[in-house]
Design a protein around this motif. Sequence first.
Motif, PDB file in Angstrom:
ATOM      1  N   GLY A   1     -11.450  -6.595  10.415  1.00  0.00           N
ATOM      2  CA  GLY A   1     -11.308  -5.221   9.946  1.00  0.00           C
ATOM      3  C   GLY A   1     -10.552  -5.078   8.635  1.00  0.00           C
ATOM      4  N   LYS A   2     -10.441  -6.152   7.865  1.00  0.00           N
ATOM      5  CA  LYS A   2      -9.697  -6.101   6.607  1.00  0.00           C
ATOM      6  C   LYS A   2     -10.325  -5.105   5.627  1.00  0.00           C
ATOM      7  CE  LYS A   2     -10.049 -10.585   6.215  1.00  0.00           C
ATOM      8  NZ  LYS A   2     -10.605 -10.919   7.531  1.00  0.00           N
ATOM      9  N   THR A   3     -11.623  -5.160   5.470  1.00  0.00           N
ATOM     10  CA  THR A   3     -12.291  -4.224   4.560  1.00  0.00           C
ATOM     11  C   THR A   3     -12.295  -2.819   5.143  1.00  0.00           C
ATOM     12  OG1 THR A   3     -13.630  -6.004   3.613  1.00  0.00           O
ATOM     13  CG2 THR A   3     -14.428  -3.746   3.297  1.00  0.00           C
ATOM     14  N   THR A   4     -12.449  -2.700   6.438  1.00  0.00           N
ATOM     15  CA  THR A   4     -12.382  -1.388   7.094  1.00  0.00           C
ATOM     16  C   THR A   4     -11.031  -0.732   6.832  1.00  0.00           C
ATOM     17  OG1 THR A   4     -13.919  -2.081   8.827  1.00  0.00           O
ATOM     18  CG2 THR A   4     -12.473  -0.227   9.352  1.00  0.00           C
ATOM     19  N   LEU A   5      -9.963  -1.505   6.969  1.00  0.00           N
ATOM     20  CA  LEU A   5      -8.628  -0.987   6.694  1.00  0.00           C
ATOM     21  C   LEU A   5      -8.502  -0.592   5.224  1.00  0.00           C
ATOM     22  CD1 LEU A   5      -5.727  -0.360   7.496  1.00  0.00           C
ATOM     23  CD2 LEU A   5      -5.190  -2.781   7.148  1.00  0.00           C
ATOM     24  N   THR A   6      -9.030  -1.406   4.335  1.00  0.00           N
ATOM     25  CA  THR A   6      -8.961  -1.109   2.902  1.00  0.00           C
ATOM     26  C   THR A   6      -9.718   0.172   2.568  1.00  0.00           C
ATOM     27  OG1 THR A   6      -8.741  -3.467   2.429  1.00  0.00           O
ATOM     28  CG2 THR A   6      -9.356  -2.040   0.584  1.00  0.00           C
ATOM     29  N   GLN A   7     -10.802   0.452   3.275  1.00  0.00           N
ATOM     30  CA  GLN A   7     -11.535   1.710   3.061  1.00  0.00           C
ATOM     31  C   GLN A   7     -10.638   2.904   3.364  1.00  0.00           C
ATOM     32  OE1 GLN A   7     -14.826   0.821   5.659  1.00  0.00           O
ATOM     33  NE2 GLN A   7     -16.057  -0.027   3.995  1.00  0.00           N
ATOM     34  N   GLY A   8      -9.857   2.809   4.424  1.00  0.00           N
ATOM     35  CA  GLY A   8      -8.919   3.881   4.748  1.00  0.00           C
ATOM     36  C   GLY A   8      -7.813   3.993   3.706  1.00  0.00           C
ATOM     37  N   ILE A   9      -7.293   2.857   3.260  1.00  0.00           N
ATOM     38  CA  ILE A   9      -6.263   2.865   2.218  1.00  0.00           C
ATOM     39  C   ILE A   9      -6.803   3.551   0.964  1.00  0.00           C
ATOM     40  CG2 ILE A   9      -4.945   1.395   0.644  1.00  0.00           C
ATOM     41  CD1 ILE A   9      -4.725  -0.628   3.019  1.00  0.00           C
ATOM     42  N   ALA A  10      -8.026   3.218   0.581  1.00  0.00           N
ATOM     43  CA  ALA A  10      -8.649   3.817  -0.607  1.00  0.00           C
ATOM     44  C   ALA A  10      -8.786   5.327  -0.455  1.00  0.00           C
ATOM     45  CB  ALA A  10     -10.012   3.180  -0.851  1.00  0.00           C
ATOM     46  N   ARG A  11      -9.140   5.766   0.727  1.00  0.00           N
ATOM     47  CA  ARG A  11      -9.243   7.210   0.982  1.00  0.00           C
ATOM     48  C   ARG A  11      -7.876   7.877   0.822  1.00  0.00           C
ATOM     49  NH1 ARG A  11     -12.370   7.118   5.816  1.00  0.00           N
ATOM     50  NH2 ARG A  11     -10.475   7.324   7.010  1.00  0.00           N
ATOM     51  N   GLY A  12      -6.836   7.243   1.340  1.00  0.00           N
ATOM     52  CA  GLY A  12      -5.486   7.786   1.215  1.00  0.00           C
ATOM     53  C   GLY A  12      -4.990   7.804  -0.223  1.00  0.00           C
ATOM     54  N   MET A  13      -5.417   6.832  -1.007  1.00  0.00           N
ATOM     55  CA  MET A  13      -5.019   6.767  -2.412  1.00  0.00           C
ATOM     56  C   MET A  13      -5.885   7.664  -3.297  1.00  0.00           C
ATOM     57  SD  MET A  13      -4.265   2.688  -2.970  1.00  0.00           S
ATOM     58  CE  MET A  13      -4.001   2.933  -4.728  1.00  0.00           C
ATOM     59  N   GLN A  14      -6.997   8.129  -2.752  1.00  0.00           N
ATOM     60  CA  GLN A  14      -7.958   8.968  -3.474  1.00  0.00           C
ATOM     61  C   GLN A  14      -8.467   8.256  -4.727  1.00  0.00           C
ATOM     62  OE1 GLN A  14      -7.097  13.227  -3.649  1.00  0.00           O
ATOM     63  NE2 GLN A  14      -5.375  12.877  -2.260  1.00  0.00           N
ATOM     64  N   VAL A  15      -9.115   7.123  -4.482  1.00  0.00           N
ATOM     65  CA  VAL A  15      -9.697   6.372  -5.585  1.00  0.00           C
ATOM     66  C   VAL A  15     -11.217   6.501  -5.575  1.00  0.00           C
ATOM     67  CG1 VAL A  15      -7.785   4.727  -5.741  1.00  0.00           C
ATOM     68  CG2 VAL A  15      -9.748   4.193  -4.278  1.00  0.00           C
ATOM     69  N   LYS A  16     -11.797   6.149  -6.700  1.00  0.00           N
ATOM     70  CA  LYS A  16     -13.225   6.300  -6.942  1.00  0.00           C
ATOM     71  C   LYS A  16     -13.992   5.062  -6.477  1.00  0.00           C
ATOM     72  CE  LYS A  16     -16.145   7.254 -10.943  1.00  0.00           C
ATOM     73  NZ  LYS A  16     -16.124   7.449 -12.391  1.00  0.00           N
ATOM     74  N   GLY A  17     -15.187   5.280  -5.976  1.00  0.00           N
ATOM     75  CA  GLY A  17     -16.078   4.179  -5.649  1.00  0.00           C
ATOM     76  C   GLY A  17     -16.060   3.794  -4.188  1.00  0.00           C
TER      77      GLY A  17
END
Length: 165
Positions: free
Chosen positions: A45-61
């Motif tokens: 789930g490393k990438t799954t977790l990173t997807q959530g982190i990206a959502r929290g950081m509000q980044v593009k892509g």
Amino acid sequence: MKPSFPSTGSERFETPAETQAWGEQLGQALEPGDVVILDGPLGAGKTTLTQGIARGMQVKGRVTSPTFVIAREHRSLIGGPELVHVDAYRLLDSGVDPSGALDSLDLDTDLLDAVVIAEWGGGLVEQIADEYLFISLDRTTAFEADPESEARIVSWERRAGVSTQ
């Protein structure tokens, strides 16, 4: 990392969506210069977790595994730090001196102004930071108890790095 986020802990998440929701909370707490190392076997789930982190950081892509490109940069939509998502396993396997491996990627982003999330980062990424957040993802424990389970146990702790910068 903002002090409101606990520096150590462990949680069990029953679904990938729960893992992403926790990652979103973490992403909201991360600040420029933060380094996060994700450890766990394939499919943990490393990438799954990173997807959530990206959502929290509000980044593009769209956040996908960096396995084939080694690193992906995601720009902030709100003027916050960039997210640099790295497959450190590929860097370690590249034959490049670990102390210069991230520099050798020729990223557009200054790592001190970004948040670095490194999958398989142990042994490499802690060299770029005075401290980092180590996150271990365990799916084996839940799977052994119930092969139908999608649960994972996520444990984290702040650790001292060995920055050579």
